[in-house]
Write an enzyme that holds these catalytic residues in place. Structure first.
Site, PDB file in Angstrom:
ATOM      1  N   ASP A  35      -5.579   1.570  10.355  1.00 45.61           N
ATOM      2  CA  ASP A  35      -6.996   1.300  10.554  1.00 45.61           C
ATOM      3  C   ASP A  35      -7.184   0.801  11.993  1.00 45.61           C
ATOM      4  OD1 ASP A  35      -9.651   0.628  10.278  1.00 45.61           O
ATOM      5  OD2 ASP A  35      -9.360  -0.878   8.730  1.00 45.61           O
TER       6      ASP A  35
ATOM      7  N   ASP B  37      -5.740  -0.385  -2.112  1.00 53.48           N
ATOM      8  CA  ASP B  37      -6.468  -1.283  -3.003  1.00 53.48           C
ATOM      9  C   ASP B  37      -7.758  -1.794  -2.394  1.00 53.48           C
ATOM     10  OD1 ASP B  37      -5.078  -2.998  -1.041  1.00 53.48           O
ATOM     11  OD2 ASP B  37      -5.901  -4.628  -2.238  1.00 53.48           O
TER      12      ASP B  37
ATOM     13  N   GLU C 127       3.635   3.866   6.470  1.00 50.26           N
ATOM     14  CA  GLU C 127       2.401   3.109   6.258  1.00 50.26           C
ATOM     15  C   GLU C 127       1.456   3.905   5.365  1.00 50.26           C
ATOM     16  OE1 GLU C 127       0.661   0.600   6.115  1.00 50.26           O
ATOM     17  OE2 GLU C 127       0.048  -0.253   8.028  1.00 50.26           O
ATOM     18  N   ASP C 128       0.678   3.217   4.565  1.00 49.34           N
ATOM     19  CA  ASP C 128      -0.333   3.914   3.772  1.00 49.34           C
ATOM     20  C   ASP C 128      -1.481   4.380   4.665  1.00 49.34           C
ATOM     21  OD1 ASP C 128      -1.153   1.283   4.270  1.00 49.34           O
ATOM     22  OD2 ASP C 128      -1.962   0.935   2.278  1.00 49.34           O
TER      23      ASP C 128
ATOM     24  N   ARG D 129      -5.107   0.634  -7.200  1.00 49.60           N
ATOM     25  CA  ARG D 129      -3.905   1.226  -6.610  1.00 49.60           C
ATOM     26  C   ARG D 129      -3.368   2.381  -7.443  1.00 49.60           C
ATOM     27  NH1 ARG D 129      -2.094  -2.066  -2.368  1.00 49.60           N
ATOM     28  NH2 ARG D 129      -2.392  -4.294  -2.628  1.00 49.60           N
TER      29      ARG D 129
ATOM     30  N   GLY E 116       0.765  -1.249   0.000  1.00 46.16           N
ATOM     31  CA  GLY E 116       0.000   0.000   0.000  1.00 46.16           C
ATOM     32  C   GLY E 116       0.789   1.287   0.000  1.00 46.16           C
TER      33      GLY E 116
ATOM     34  N   LYS F 202      -7.212   6.456  10.402  1.00 48.01           N
ATOM     35  CA  LYS F 202      -8.666   6.494  10.620  1.00 48.01           C
ATOM     36  C   LYS F 202      -9.035   6.839  12.054  1.00 48.01           C
ATOM     37  CE  LYS F 202     -10.081   3.415   6.845  1.00 48.01           C
ATOM     38  NZ  LYS F 202     -10.639   2.088   6.533  1.00 48.01           N
TER      39      LYS F 202
ATOM     40  N   PHE G  50     -14.131   2.858   3.576  1.00 50.55           N
ATOM     41  CA  PHE G  50     -13.106   2.080   2.877  1.00 50.55           C
ATOM     42  C   PHE G  50     -12.563   2.902   1.713  1.00 50.55           C
ATOM     43  CE2 PHE G  50     -10.989  -1.025   0.317  1.00 50.55           C
ATOM     44  CZ  PHE G  50     -10.351  -1.790   1.289  1.00 50.55           C
TER      45      PHE G  50
HETATM   46  P1  IMP Z   1      -4.582  -2.218  10.428  1.00 46.06           P
HETATM   47  O1  IMP Z   1      -3.619  -3.317  10.773  1.00 46.06           O
HETATM   48  O2  IMP Z   1      -6.007  -2.560  10.774  1.00 46.06           O
HETATM   49  O3  IMP Z   1      -4.180  -0.874  10.972  1.00 46.06           O
HETATM   50  O4  IMP Z   1      -4.661  -2.151   8.862  1.00 46.06           O
HETATM   51  C1  IMP Z   1      -3.639  -1.677   8.103  1.00 46.06           C
HETATM   52  C2  IMP Z   1      -3.696  -2.191   6.683  1.00 46.06           C
HETATM   53  O5  IMP Z   1      -5.025  -2.563   6.268  1.00 46.06           O
HETATM   54  C3  IMP Z   1      -3.247  -1.103   5.744  1.00 46.06           C
HETATM   55  O6  IMP Z   1      -1.859  -1.154   5.551  1.00 46.06           O
HETATM   56  C4  IMP Z   1      -4.025  -1.415   4.488  1.00 46.06           C
HETATM   57  O7  IMP Z   1      -3.294  -2.327   3.687  1.00 46.06           O
HETATM   58  C5  IMP Z   1      -5.293  -2.074   4.961  1.00 46.06           C
HETATM   59  N1  IMP Z   1      -6.402  -1.101   5.015  1.00 46.06           N
HETATM   60  C6  IMP Z   1      -6.983  -0.596   6.118  1.00 46.06           C
HETATM   61  N2  IMP Z   1      -7.967   0.266   5.803  1.00 46.06           N
HETATM   62  C7  IMP Z   1      -8.010   0.322   4.441  1.00 46.06           C
HETATM   63  C8  IMP Z   1      -8.810   1.069   3.488  1.00 46.06           C
HETATM   64  O8  IMP Z   1      -9.700   1.878   3.807  1.00 46.06           O
HETATM   65  N3  IMP Z   1      -8.525   0.858   2.176  1.00 46.06           N
HETATM   66  C9  IMP Z   1      -7.570  -0.005   1.751  1.00 46.06           C
HETATM   67  N4  IMP Z   1      -6.786  -0.702   2.597  1.00 46.06           N
HETATM   68  C10 IMP Z   1      -7.001  -0.537   3.936  1.00 46.06           C
HETATM   69 MG    MG Z   2      -3.961  -3.547   1.534  1.00 51.13          MG
END
Ligand code: IMP
Ligand code: MG
Length: 182
Positions: free
Chosen positions: A112, A168, A108-109, A174, A53, A140, A161
């Site tokens: 979440d 993606d 990080e992109d 992407r 990402g 977020k 989302f």
């Molecule tokens: P976390 O571990 O829940 O913080 O999630 C992180 C990863 O989930 C990110 O690096 C993304 O790859 C993916 N992700 C979380 N939210 C989104 C979204 O809204 N769109 C696309 N990918 C997401």
């Molecule tokens: Mg992803």
């Protein structure tokens, strides 16, 4: 509102564009300036991008950092049955770059649930970096990380989302130059 390039979206409906190409470029330039000021000129900085990402964000961000840097990547994958993440995160690509004694900036992109970061940060800390900071294009603000708060955050989107600019949905979108909700 910026109209999405028709070919890239292949007829699928986007709800709305949250951040245009111009919004992103301006914010990434600001973040690059802040990061530049945060690190001493004479000390090496290792920018570690979390794939996939972050690939576009990282490519733009490093060009706004006026410091000698090295770049490497990590690939993390979360396990889960179907679409539900179990919260298990493992590294599927780990160059085991020598982070010992270096200033490390993890990129990080989007943050979440924060699980990916909560899993990776202790692992990286265990390798003895001189410093470890986190930079995320999007946060977020759903969960607070227990282990490390992001020092630099580009945008705080609503809990939708998002796709585009590296993000993606099932590997699609992407390449969109803006960030939209699906
Ligand atoms: P976390 O571990 O829940 O913080 O999630 C992180 C990863 O989930 C990110 O690096 C993304 O790859 C993916 N992700 C979380 N939210 C989104 C979204 O809204 N769109 C696309 N990918 C997401
Ligand atoms: Mg992803």
């Amino acid at each position: 509102m910026q109209s999405p390039p028709e070919g890239a979206v292949a007829g699928r409906a986007l709800r709305r564009v949250l951040y245009t190409k111009e919004d992103i470029a301006a914010r990434v330039a600001e973040m690059g300036r802040e990061i530049t000021l945060a690190y001493p000129e004479e000390e090496e900085l290792l920018v570690l991008g979390l794939l996939k990402g972050s690939f576009i964000f990282l490519a733009d961000l490093v060009r706004e950092i006026a410091r000698p840097i090295h770049v490497d990547f990590l690939v993390a994958a979360s396990y889960g049955t179907g679409t539900v993440s179990s919260g298990e995160v493992r590294l599927v690509y780990d160059p085991e770059v020598d982070v010992a004694g270096k200033h490390v900036l993890l990129v990080e992109d989007i943050i979440d649930s924060g699980r990916t970061i909560d899993r990776l940060v202790p692992l990286l800390r265990g390798r003895g970096p001189r410093s470890l900071e986190l930079c995320a294009l999007l946060h977020k603000r759903i969960a607070r990380s227990a282990v490390l708060e992001a020092r630099w955050v580009g945008f705080e989107p609503p809990p939708e989302f998002l796709i585009g600019y590296g993000l993606d949905h099932s590997e699609n979108y992407r390449n969109l130059p803006f960030i939209a909700s699906l």
